[in-house]
Design a protein around this motif. Sequence first.
Motif, mmCIF file in Angstrom:
data_model
loop_
_atom_site.group_PDB
_atom_site.id
_atom_site.type_symbol
_atom_site.label_atom_id
_atom_site.label_comp_id
_atom_site.label_asym_id
_atom_site.label_seq_id
_atom_site.Cartn_x
_atom_site.Cartn_y
_atom_site.Cartn_z
ATOM 1 N N ARG A 139 21.963 10.642 -26.803
ATOM 2 C CA ARG A 139 22.212 11.539 -27.779
ATOM 3 C C ARG A 139 22.598 11.045 -29.141
ATOM 4 O O ARG A 139 21.769 11.244 -30.133
ATOM 5 N N ASN A 140 23.372 9.987 -28.930
ATOM 6 C CA ASN A 140 23.769 9.262 -30.195
ATOM 7 C C ASN A 140 22.946 7.856 -30.185
ATOM 8 O O ASN A 140 23.508 6.868 -30.909
ATOM 9 N N ARG A 143 23.710 8.444 -16.890
ATOM 10 C CA ARG A 143 24.357 8.161 -18.245
ATOM 11 C C ARG A 143 23.617 8.135 -19.330
ATOM 12 O O ARG A 143 23.955 8.772 -20.293
ATOM 13 N N ALA A 192 20.936 9.525 -20.642
ATOM 14 C CA ALA A 192 20.457 10.914 -21.063
ATOM 15 C C ALA A 192 21.618 11.088 -22.304
ATOM 16 O O ALA A 192 21.465 11.145 -23.501
ATOM 17 N N GLY A 193 22.791 11.083 -21.803
ATOM 18 C CA GLY A 193 23.876 11.557 -22.516
ATOM 19 C C GLY A 193 24.283 10.720 -23.848
ATOM 20 O O GLY A 193 24.400 11.015 -24.917
ATOM 21 N N MET A 194 24.224 9.410 -23.332
ATOM 22 C CA MET A 194 24.478 8.601 -24.328
ATOM 23 C C MET A 194 23.453 8.221 -25.427
ATOM 24 O O MET A 194 23.614 8.361 -26.649
ATOM 25 N N LYS A 199 22.571 5.574 -28.379
ATOM 26 C CA LYS A 199 23.266 4.535 -27.454
ATOM 27 C C LYS A 199 22.338 3.993 -26.364
ATOM 28 O O LYS A 199 21.930 5.151 -25.661
#
Length: 545
Positions: A501-502, A495, A497-499, A504
């Motif tokens: 992006r912002n 998860r 990588a996606g987080m 996090k």
Amino acid sequence: MSGGSHTAASQRAMDLAGGLDEPKSYGTSIFDPVLCELAYSWFCPAGGVVLDPFAGGSVRGIVASRLGHPYVGVELSGQQVDENRRQAAEICASEPTTAGDAAGAPAGHVDAIADVTNAEALTPVERRGDVLVKRDDAFTVAGVRGGKARTCRVLAEGATGLVTAGSRSSPQANIVARIAASLGVPCRVHTPSGVLSPELLEAQDAGAEVVQHRAGHNSVIVARAREDAERLGWTSIPFGMECEEAVTQTRRQVVNLPAEAKRLVVPVGSGMSLAGILWGLRDEGRAMPVVGVTVGADPRKRLDRYAPSGWRDMVTLVDSGSDYATPAAPAWHGMTLDPHYEAKCVPHLEADDLLWVVGIRRSETGAAAAERVIVPPVWHEGDSRDIRALVGDVQADLVLSCPPYAHLEVYSDHPADISNMDYPDFLAAYRTIIAETCSLLREDRFAVFVVGEARDRGGYLYGLIPDTVDAFRDAGLRYYNDAVLLTAIGSTPVRAAGMFRNRKLGRVHQNVLVFVKGDARRAAAACDPVRGLAELDAYGGADGA
Ligand SMILES: C[S@@+](CC[C@H](N)C(=O)[O-])C[C@H]1O[C@@H](n2cnc3c(N)ncnc32)[C@H](O)[C@@H]1O
């Protein structure tokens, strides 16, 4: 801090957590049984009451019960409470305690040796693997074992009180204390100052007064003890059991040593048991080679005084290679050896040798734990804002819990379920529950909360950790420790990588926050010593075998 080594108690809880803990319908996190055990042994007095306002699953309750702590949990979910009770009934009924039998046989250990309670009787010799073993630890009186206990019992006959001296990790203090208690007479134990070892704490449990002296020479403490006995008119049990009676008692036990024994191997602390053995061999006219494994101070002066003349030709003294305070592994051929004495003889044993087991310290046998009353955990169904009404006049010695991390996991749609509230209402209820729970905590006691963070709908962290600190402070406690519990990485890398992006970060830890109600030093003093800690700085030296 990550899940480390653990005992039978937390192993069983792990099996439980893996299997039955929470009906899948909830799909919630499982509390770490090892952390549980650490919290109980680090921050709770022996036998202390544990109070838990967000009980969740049964792990904290079952581990508490296994370790002899009465546990009172409050949980909103009636189904969870029923499940916890069912599991506790299943486990508490089926599992042997993590404790030994009252006579001091170690926990979970099947040692067929029969107790010898008659001081006149010969203790048995048995075979373990390819070694013969003289089980002088089979002699037991007043819950303590071995040759020293036998000598002490003989010396204590008719005493109006007992006084002794010993290093902080010596078994002598506990032996004398328990024999005094069994005779109904008072006892004073003189030791160097410092952390009380499990033996000294057990001596205190038996009613002995522990008199500590600034760590100095044994001779100083020995003199103080002797003066004390004279002043009180009590019987002095000599340091290291240094007396003719010890020689007499051990000497008689040599007659049943089997002819096929090649060499005799014995641990040597003060040297008094060795002196008795050498006299016994002399009595029997046996020229059996003897290996004395020295575990502490040099015993030669005492051997010159108590052993038969020419003793140096009868025995070879070899150094155990570690200082007295450092324990060796106690488990050996299905029995438990004293980690400071007999266990240090194991590397010196050869086939057909005879190991003379002088005794075993009580705190190694789990006897104290056996006497510990195993209280089944108790769960109350309800809203912890009403915890005082729900649990009645509980006086807690530790608060341990793991609250909902805001709505990170929503446990139910119950209106009182704080995980189902928006943050301001969550926080108000959370603070009330903390305040109410802490009002039931005794003075000079710890509270431990395992907390994580959660994000609001906009993705910002609520600050549950600082809010928790504030809530405890406003409840009158002081912030004392902050540790990090590393949790399983699990799916976080996927998860992340996606987080990211912002920007996090994926969280793979929880915070273990420790608070104190009252004085931290007094709270710490009320807790049991942690195994191995006392040994770390107990350089008092051996005071006898
Ligand atoms: C973090 S969970 C427990 C998670 C984990 N299973 C554990 O054993 O630590 C917290 C628990 O608090 C309970 N809870 C939520 N609101 C509560 C309230 N007002 N009073 C008592 N318990 C509550 C939930 O039902 C949930 O089981």
